[in-house]
Structures are given as C-alpha cells and as structure tokens.
Design an enzyme around this catalytic site. Structure first.
Site, PDB file in Angstrom:
ATOM      1  N   SER A  95       0.820  -1.209   0.000  1.00  0.00           N
ATOM      2  CA  SER A  95       0.000   0.000   0.000  1.00  0.00           C
ATOM      3  C   SER A  95       0.854   1.259   0.000  1.00  0.00           C
ATOM      4  CB  SER A  95      -0.963   0.025   1.195  1.00  0.00           C
ATOM      5  OG  SER A  95      -0.423   0.728   2.283  1.00  0.00           O
ATOM      6  N   VAL A  96       0.206   2.363  -0.351  1.00  0.00           N
ATOM      7  CA  VAL A  96       0.849   3.681  -0.363  1.00  0.00           C
ATOM      8  C   VAL A  96       1.317   4.080   1.030  1.00  0.00           C
ATOM      9  CG1 VAL A  96      -1.305   4.962   0.018  1.00  0.00           C
ATOM     10  CG2 VAL A  96       0.563   6.051  -1.246  1.00  0.00           C
ATOM     11  N   LYS A  97       0.691   3.516   2.063  1.00  0.00           N
ATOM     12  CA  LYS A  97       0.988   3.917   3.434  1.00  0.00           C
ATOM     13  C   LYS A  97       2.391   3.518   3.889  1.00  0.00           C
ATOM     14  CE  LYS A  97      -3.101   5.698   4.436  1.00  0.00           C
ATOM     15  NZ  LYS A  97      -3.307   7.091   4.812  1.00  0.00           N
ATOM     16  N   ASP A  98       3.045   2.608   3.173  1.00  0.00           N
ATOM     17  CA  ASP A  98       4.428   2.263   3.514  1.00  0.00           C
ATOM     18  C   ASP A  98       5.313   3.504   3.500  1.00  0.00           C
ATOM     19  OD1 ASP A  98       3.521  -0.321   3.513  1.00  0.00           O
ATOM     20  OD2 ASP A  98       4.740  -0.999   1.836  1.00  0.00           O
ATOM     21  N   ALA A 128       4.556   5.759   6.616  1.00  0.00           N
ATOM     22  CA  ALA A 128       4.901   5.072   7.862  1.00  0.00           C
ATOM     23  C   ALA A 128       6.404   5.142   8.110  1.00  0.00           C
ATOM     24  CB  ALA A 128       4.431   3.615   7.809  1.00  0.00           C
TER      25      ALA A 128
END
Length: 326
Positions: free
Chosen positions: A42-45, A48
């Site tokens: 996901s883009v959230k890597d 984060a």
C-alpha cells in the site's frame, strides 16, 4: 551486486500503469500510480517509514519503544514493516468495519491489535481515535503516531510520491485524483505538483457519510453529513490537519455500492486486484468526465491490494448482503 539492505529500502518507485477498458469513455490518458508494488502492498508504507524516521531523528522515538497508532489497516502494515526491521513493538487500533484480513495480517506481522466500534463519535472513549491516545498515556515508553495530524505524513508524499509522478509523466501530468482519508497523500502530492505547475488540478474522492466535500465547498463542518459507511480508507468524520483544503480543487462523492462494483470490475476487466478505494477512485474519475480534455494526462493513485478484501468486496455473499450485487 544489486540488493536492498533491508525491506524498507524497497519502498517507493512504483510504476504508472495505463487504464484502458474502464476509462474508455474518457477523452484523456489515465495512468494509475500503482502503490501495491510497495512491500506492504500500500501507499501507506511511504508515510509510515517517513514518520518513524522523523520521530527517531527528533528523539521522540527511542530504542525499544512501543509504537501505537489508530489505523484502517494499511498504515499499520507500513508501521509493522518498520517496527520489525528497527526493533520496536507495535500496537494497532482498528475500527470493527475494517476487514478481517487486515487484522490477521497485522497480527501475522507481530502487531498487537485492538478492535473498537465504528458507530461512535470520535471523542467517544470507545472510538479508535480515543483508544489509541489512551493507550499511549497508559503504556510506558510508548509513542502515538497520529497520522491524521503528523506533518511527516504529508512530507513523505511531497518528498517521494509527487516527484515520482512528475518524473514518470515528464511533467505532463494535468490532473491528480485520489481518495482522501488522512489527507497526507493528496496534500503532499498535490503540493509538489502545483509547485512544479500551478495549473495541475487536484481532485479528492470522498464517500457518503464523510464531511470532506461539504466542508471544502462551504467551510461548514456539518455533523448531519456523518453516518456509517462501508468503503474503507477514505472519508472522515473529523478534519485531519493533513488535509490541506487549499491544495484541493474539488471533491466528488462515490457511493459504497459503486466503489465495490468498480473494484470488482478493475480486477476482471483491467487485471488489477485492488482495494475498494480504487473502485471509488475509478467511479470518481468517470463522474469528473466533463473536467477532462483529449490533451490531459490524469494520474489516479490506487492505495492498496485486493487480498485485504477477499472476505468482503470479492465475496459474493457479502456483496449480496450489502445489496451491492444484483
């Protein structure tokens, strides 16, 4: 020899992929920023890792600390990667509308998972916002991420996702379209693209039950707009500081049913196995048809992977139960 020192070094540099069948009615070139190629799918890597490294650099996050965050699942996965490599403990707090797959994956990655009711106000002590904050005050040597208001969220996309899109399109991008949740992606990417070319248009995909669209258009935070919805990862019943409304040119709202149906169509017609925010983004693109011309290059960002929704969007029984499948 070419290799990454650890899994975190593989984050970013995701491809642009042309959409063909589902966007055939649009006059423009539509390119998907395909974020499932990140190691946590996901883009959230991106954010984060940025958030963790910024906290380390500032001294807020120290060795052996416990990281605590309220998440819809994907930020938790990105944090789990960072925690595993860097040696932190992780506690993720999710609402009960999130898929079982997301919770199982977080536990598999070593995270402690707390599940809270969805249908309560953000300030309610049972909400996942309040629970995450409370745990951070109760657990010694812990740090609350707060992706909604943490400026490192926006910074991650200003530093990586935005420049990648600009370079991959050779500066020809004219529109950026993305689902809005915490606001980090749309605000970070949008800020970078508008810095490079102020004429780039930035559109947010919202969902019914969320406050973003009306607030952007009127400046009114209308609690009557808030009600439970199914689509995961986009929309909010709060106004995160990372949503920079001045960067966003407009919002369009997509129904839960349309998001689900178009997510399944992406898999079957484009070979793109994605989460339901991708379906919402595609339907939103079609709703924005009048804003595009034949010379435009539209980049839409797809957040996460379909494997996190096999018990929901890709399950016929669940789709029928929700009234999404005729």
């Amino acid at each position: 020899m070419k290799y990454a020192e650890n899994i975190l070094e593989t984050i970013g540099q995701t491809p642009l992929v042309k959409l063909n069948k589902l966007t055939a009615e649009l006059p423009c070139l539509v390119l998907a920023k395909y974020e499932t190629f990140n190691p946590g799918n996901s883009v959230k890597d991106r954010m984060a890792l940025q958030i963790v490294e910024d906290a380390e650099a500032s001294g807020i996050l120290k060795p052996s600390y416990t990281i605590i965050e309220g998440t819809s699942g994907n930020t938790g996965m990105g944090l789990a990667l960072a925690a595993a490599v860097k040696g932190y403990k992780l506690i993720c707090v999710l609402s009960d509308k999130q898929s079982k797959e997301k919770m199982d994956v977080l536990r598999a990655m070593g995270s402690e998972v707390h599940v809270c009711p969805t249908d309560v106000a953000p300030e309610d002590p049972r909400s996942y916002y309040s629970t995450a904050k409370r745990l951070a005050t109760e657990i010694p040597n812990s740090w609350y991420v707060n992706q909604y208001d943490n400026p490192s969220n926006c910074r991650a996309h200003f530093m990586s996702t935005g420049p990648e899109i600009w370079e991959q399109t050779e500066g020809k991008v004219t529109h950026f379209v993305v689902g809005v949740g915490t606001g980090g992606t749309i605000s970070g990417v949008g800020s970078y693209l508008k810095m490079k070319n102020p004429n780039v248009k930035v559109w947010g995909i919202d969902t019914y039950g969320s406050v973003f669209k009306k607030y952007h258009e009127t400046g009114i935070f209308d609690k009557n707009e808030i009600y439970p919805y199914v689509t995961e990862g986009i929309g909010e019943d709060i106004l995160p500081k990372n949503v920079r409304f001045e960067i966003i040119d407009g919002f369009t709202k997509v129904t839960d049913k349309d998001a689900a149906v178009y997510t399944r169509r992406l898999a079957r017609e484009e070979g793109m196995f994605l989460g339901n925010s991708a379906g919402a983004a595609v339907k939103g693109l079609l709703q924005l048809k009048e804003h595009f011309t034949k010379d435009d290059v539209v980049v839409v960002l797809f957040h996460d992977h379909g494997s996190r929704y096999v018990g929901k969007i890709f399950n016929d029984d669940w789709m029928r139960e929700k009234g999404f499948l005729d």
